[in-house]
Scaffold this motif. Structure first.
Motif, PDB file in Angstrom:
ATOM      1  N   UNK A  16     123.200 -10.597 -30.798  1.00 36.24           N
ATOM      2  CA  UNK A  16     122.918  -9.654 -31.882  1.00 36.24           C
ATOM      3  C   UNK A  16     123.768  -8.404 -31.730  1.00 36.24           C
ATOM      4  N   UNK A  17     123.885  -7.910 -30.503  1.00 35.95           N
ATOM      5  CA  UNK A  17     124.748  -6.775 -30.177  1.00 35.95           C
ATOM      6  C   UNK A  17     125.718  -7.221 -29.091  1.00 35.95           C
ATOM      7  N   UNK A  18     126.933  -6.723 -29.127  1.00 36.97           N
ATOM      8  CA  UNK A  18     127.963  -7.185 -28.197  1.00 36.97           C
ATOM      9  C   UNK A  18     127.463  -7.077 -26.761  1.00 36.97           C
ATOM     10  N   UNK A  19     127.658  -8.129 -25.965  1.00 37.74           N
ATOM     11  CA  UNK A  19     127.073  -8.142 -24.619  1.00 37.74           C
ATOM     12  C   UNK A  19     127.664  -7.118 -23.655  1.00 37.74           C
ATOM     13  N   UNK A  20     128.786  -6.512 -23.983  1.00 33.53           N
ATOM     14  CA  UNK A  20     129.358  -5.505 -23.099  1.00 33.53           C
ATOM     15  C   UNK A  20     129.461  -4.148 -23.790  1.00 33.53           C
ATOM     16  N   UNK A  21     128.571  -3.925 -24.754  1.00 24.35           N
ATOM     17  CA  UNK A  21     128.565  -2.655 -25.486  1.00 24.35           C
ATOM     18  C   UNK A  21     127.565  -1.652 -24.922  1.00 24.35           C
ATOM     19  N   UNK A  60     124.690  -1.176 -26.045  1.00 26.42           N
ATOM     20  CA  UNK A  60     124.103  -0.541 -27.227  1.00 26.42           C
ATOM     21  C   UNK A  60     122.605  -0.316 -27.041  1.00 26.42           C
ATOM     22  N   UNK A  61     122.106   0.765 -27.628  1.00 24.22           N
ATOM     23  CA  UNK A  61     120.668   1.033 -27.649  1.00 24.22           C
ATOM     24  C   UNK A  61     120.135   0.670 -29.026  1.00 24.22           C
ATOM     25  N   UNK A  62     119.165  -0.228 -29.056  1.00 21.90           N
ATOM     26  CA  UNK A  62     118.546  -0.650 -30.315  1.00 21.90           C
ATOM     27  C   UNK A  62     117.136  -1.118 -30.031  1.00 21.90           C
ATOM     28  N   UNK A  63     116.227  -0.818 -30.926  1.00 25.03           N
ATOM     29  CA  UNK A  63     114.835  -1.248 -30.809  1.00 25.03           C
ATOM     30  C   UNK A  63     114.214  -0.823 -29.477  1.00 25.03           C
ATOM     31  N   UNK A  64     114.593   0.352 -29.006  1.00 25.82           N
ATOM     32  CA  UNK A  64     114.001   0.877 -27.786  1.00 25.82           C
ATOM     33  C   UNK A  64     114.512   0.253 -26.510  1.00 25.82           C
ATOM     34  N   UNK A  65     115.614  -0.522 -26.600  1.00 22.39           N
ATOM     35  CA  UNK A  65     116.150  -1.220 -25.425  1.00 22.39           C
ATOM     36  C   UNK A  65     117.636  -0.946 -25.260  1.00 22.39           C
ATOM     37  N   UNK A  66     118.100  -1.071 -24.030  1.00 20.93           N
ATOM     38  CA  UNK A  66     119.536  -1.125 -23.748  1.00 20.93           C
ATOM     39  C   UNK A  66     119.927  -2.602 -23.724  1.00 20.93           C
ATOM     40  N   UNK A  67     120.886  -2.974 -24.569  1.00 19.22           N
ATOM     41  CA  UNK A  67     121.294  -4.368 -24.709  1.00 19.22           C
ATOM     42  C   UNK A  67     122.591  -4.616 -23.951  1.00 19.22           C
ATOM     43  N   UNK A  68     122.698  -5.805 -23.386  1.00 17.62           N
ATOM     44  CA  UNK A  68     123.961  -6.197 -22.787  1.00 17.62           C
ATOM     45  C   UNK A  68     123.794  -7.113 -21.604  1.00 17.62           C
ATOM     46  N   UNK A  69     124.883  -7.814 -21.283  1.00 14.39           N
ATOM     47  CA  UNK A  69     124.865  -8.705 -20.126  1.00 14.39           C
ATOM     48  C   UNK A  69     124.700  -7.863 -18.849  1.00 14.39           C
ATOM     49  N   UNK A  70     123.666  -8.207 -18.089  1.00 13.97           N
ATOM     50  CA  UNK A  70     123.346  -7.460 -16.888  1.00 13.97           C
ATOM     51  C   UNK A  70     122.211  -6.465 -17.071  1.00 13.97           C
ATOM     52  N   UNK A  71     121.674  -6.354 -18.284  1.00 16.09           N
ATOM     53  CA  UNK A  71     120.626  -5.362 -18.544  1.00 16.09           C
ATOM     54  C   UNK A  71     119.424  -5.562 -17.631  1.00 16.09           C
ATOM     55  N   UNK A  72     119.099  -6.826 -17.320  1.00 17.11           N
ATOM     56  CA  UNK A  72     118.009  -7.088 -16.369  1.00 17.11           C
ATOM     57  C   UNK A  72     118.509  -7.800 -15.114  1.00 17.11           C
ATOM     58  N   UNK A  73     119.745  -8.292 -15.136  1.00 22.57           N
ATOM     59  CA  UNK A  73     120.257  -9.058 -13.994  1.00 22.57           C
ATOM     60  C   UNK A  73     121.667  -8.604 -13.624  1.00 22.57           C
ATOM     61  N   UNK A 130     111.447 -13.400 -18.611  1.00 23.69           N
ATOM     62  CA  UNK A 130     112.092 -14.522 -17.931  1.00 23.69           C
ATOM     63  C   UNK A 130     113.275 -15.047 -18.733  1.00 23.69           C
ATOM     64  N   UNK A 131     113.146 -15.022 -20.066  1.00 24.26           N
ATOM     65  CA  UNK A 131     114.221 -15.504 -20.922  1.00 24.26           C
ATOM     66  C   UNK A 131     115.433 -14.597 -20.958  1.00 24.26           C
ATOM     67  N   UNK A 132     115.295 -13.367 -20.447  1.00 23.28           N
ATOM     68  CA  UNK A 132     116.420 -12.431 -20.424  1.00 23.28           C
ATOM     69  C   UNK A 132     117.466 -12.826 -19.384  1.00 23.28           C
ATOM     70  N   UNK A 133     117.049 -13.473 -18.309  1.00 23.46           N
ATOM     71  CA  UNK A 133     117.963 -13.795 -17.214  1.00 23.46           C
ATOM     72  C   UNK A 133     118.948 -14.885 -17.644  1.00 23.46           C
ATOM     73  N   UNK A 134     120.220 -14.510 -17.723  1.00 23.92           N
ATOM     74  CA  UNK A 134     121.305 -15.417 -18.115  1.00 23.92           C
ATOM     75  C   UNK A 134     121.164 -15.844 -19.572  1.00 23.92           C
ATOM     76  N   UNK A 135     120.302 -15.188 -20.325  1.00 25.74           N
ATOM     77  CA  UNK A 135     120.055 -15.587 -21.707  1.00 25.74           C
ATOM     78  C   UNK A 135     120.855 -14.761 -22.705  1.00 25.74           C
ATOM     79  N   UNK A 136     120.782 -15.173 -23.957  1.00 26.97           N
ATOM     80  CA  UNK A 136     121.397 -14.434 -25.052  1.00 26.97           C
ATOM     81  C   UNK A 136     120.501 -13.246 -25.397  1.00 26.97           C
ATOM     82  N   UNK A 137     121.131 -12.129 -25.810  1.00 26.29           N
ATOM     83  CA  UNK A 137     120.409 -10.905 -26.185  1.00 26.29           C
ATOM     84  C   UNK A 137     119.606 -10.324 -25.022  1.00 26.29           C
ATOM     85  N   UNK A 138     120.169 -10.364 -23.847  1.00 21.11           N
ATOM     86  CA  UNK A 138     119.564  -9.730 -22.671  1.00 21.11           C
ATOM     87  C   UNK A 138     119.414  -8.230 -22.934  1.00 21.11           C
TER      88      UNK A 138
END
Length: 441
Positions: A100-105, A107-120, A412-420
């Motif tokens: 939904x948002x670029x994984x290396x951006x 970006x802050x949306x819906x009260x979250x920081x989005x991106x690959x590595x956000x939780x892992x 749990x779905x955030x780990x290695x998942x889309x829209x982490x």
């Protein structure tokens, strides 16, 4: 605390979101073959942030671009055993088209920081940096020495990160007896009066393996009773469909007992469907700790449609419970059969420690201070972390990267998942808890 350019006092809570976003924007994708951008930029970023508050970090590069950063903070009582806080800076790859948002951006949306590595696990990296910078700016020493390690290569087994440091720079960890790292300390809301925080005290071991079958090469139009692809596919199919027996370790038993008490209902590990149905979003993580597992992940064979190849290969991600490695390997060979050659690509041990002691007490105290309905409980991680390397040094390892999560988030779905993504409020909560934890550790 410090003064910003506007004269406003800057705290760890103020910094943590920007630190997390900065780290996410550094592409540290780990493809397992040195073809990624490398972790050097992340190591330099971390080193700069630590040097700004008076530390003398070391950047150690095990291979071009594969760099880790280590620093030591002197405690009030250096004679006490030291504590290690470790995190990895590499991430698994991400396909931007799926997000939904670029994984290396970042970006802050819906009260979250989005991106690959956000939780892992750039969230924990950021929380650690934020807490350490705040404490050093304000002159608040921890009770004992703290060793900080921001590591390369965890996502491919740690060979060029934690394992390299343990094998070649173990003096960096002199005096360390305990450690905290990733995938623990996150919340599971039971009801309005109770939130469990799962602290990782055990993790499954791994056998990443290559399976090979040799057959008779030939023309695709001819009858061939020794087709390597056929033999391998049948074996992989048996393995992928195999129902491994339930094996309840002491950590899983403790977790189920705690959860049973919290829910006010019995949980029977022999009734997988019934038990997991009561666990909501953490069912995936817990379900994988009740059995050994072997997941086929890659297949390879052939080079032309009308040629039967003489060899076929597959890769399997095998995970075994503490105390059940030999049973796992024996079952594996029985399922695959004599025609399949099995060799490890990467293997590592299972870990398990008890849920007790002063460090666990410090976790409980810190969590309850920020969340009055918190209760820390032990659980087993179905995957693995850099704790496997640090265990070689006799370090007792826990997963404690505290996050208070909204009940509806599929963590749990955030780990290695889309829209982490990670909640902004969760990051700030984690900073407060870690700060209290360091006071009490």
């Amino acid at each position: 605390m410090s003064e910003s350019n506007t004269g406003r006092t800057v705290s760890g809570e103020d910094e943590v979101v920007d630190l997390c976003r900065d780290l996410i924007r550094i592409d540290t994708s780990n493809y397992g073959d040195h073809s990624g951008p490398g972790e050097r930029a992340a190591a330099e970023y971390v080193a700069e942030k630590l040097a700004e508050v008076g530390l003398e970090p070391r950047i150690i590069e095990s291979h071009k671009g594969r760099a880790s950063t280590v620093a030591r903070i002197e405690g009030e009582d250096p004679s006490r055993p030291a504590l290690l806080i470790h995190g990895h800076t590499d991430v698994v790859p991400a396909n931007a088209e799926d997000w939904t948002h670029h994984p290396f951006s970042g970006e802050i949306a819906d009260g979250c920081v989005w991106g690959r590595g956000a939780v892992d696990m750039k969230d924990m990296d950021a929380m650690t940096l934020a807490v350490v910078r705040d404490r050093l700016r304000s002159g608040r020493k921890p009770p004992r020495d703290i060793v900080l390690a921001f590591l390369a290569d965890e996502e491919a087994g740690g060979t060029y990160g934690a394992r390299h440091l343990v094998d070649h720079h173990r003096d960096l960890f002199d005096g360390v007896t305990e450690a905290i790292g990733e995938v623990g300390g996150f919340s599971f809301t039971v009801n309005e009066n109770l939130r469990l925080y799962l602290v990782e005290t055990a993790q499954k071991g791994m056998h990443w393996m290559r399976l090979t079958v040799e057959g008779t090469a030939g023309h695709g139009s001819m009858t061939n009773d020794d087709n390597a692809i056929t033999e391998l596919c049948e074996a992989v199919g048996r393995l992928g469909r195999h129902q491994w027996p339930v094996r309840v370790t002491k950590t899983v038993r403790s977790f189920l007992d705690e959860l049973s008490d919290a829910l006010g209902t019995p949980l029977d590990p022999e009734d997988m469907d019934g038990t997991l149905a009561k666990l909501g979003g953490i069912a995936k993580m817990v379900g994988a700790t009740l059995r050994n597992s072997a997941a086929p992940t890659m297949l390879g064979a052939g080079y032309k449609v009308n040629v039967i190849p003489g060899q076929a290969t597959a890769h399997v991600d095998g995970r075994f419970l503490p105390g059940y490695e030999q049973e796992f390997l024996a079952d594996l060979d029985r399922i695959l059969g004599p025609r399949v050659k099995r060799e490890d690509v990467h293997g590592d041990r299972a870990l398990e420690t008890s849920f007790d002691g002063a460090l666990v007490d410090a976790m409980q105290v810190a969590l309850r201070a920020e969340d009055p309905i918190a209760r820390a409980v032990p659980y087993m991680l179905s995957g693995g972390t850099d704790a496997k390397s640090f265990d070689d040094l006799g370090i007792r390892c826990f997963g404690f990267a505290p996050l208070q999560l909204p009940p509806e988030l599929d963590f749990a779905g955030m780990f290695h998942g889309v829209d982490e993504r990670v909640p902004v409020d969760g990051l700030k909560f984690g900073v407060r808890v870690l700060d209290r934890f360091l006071d009490a550790c």
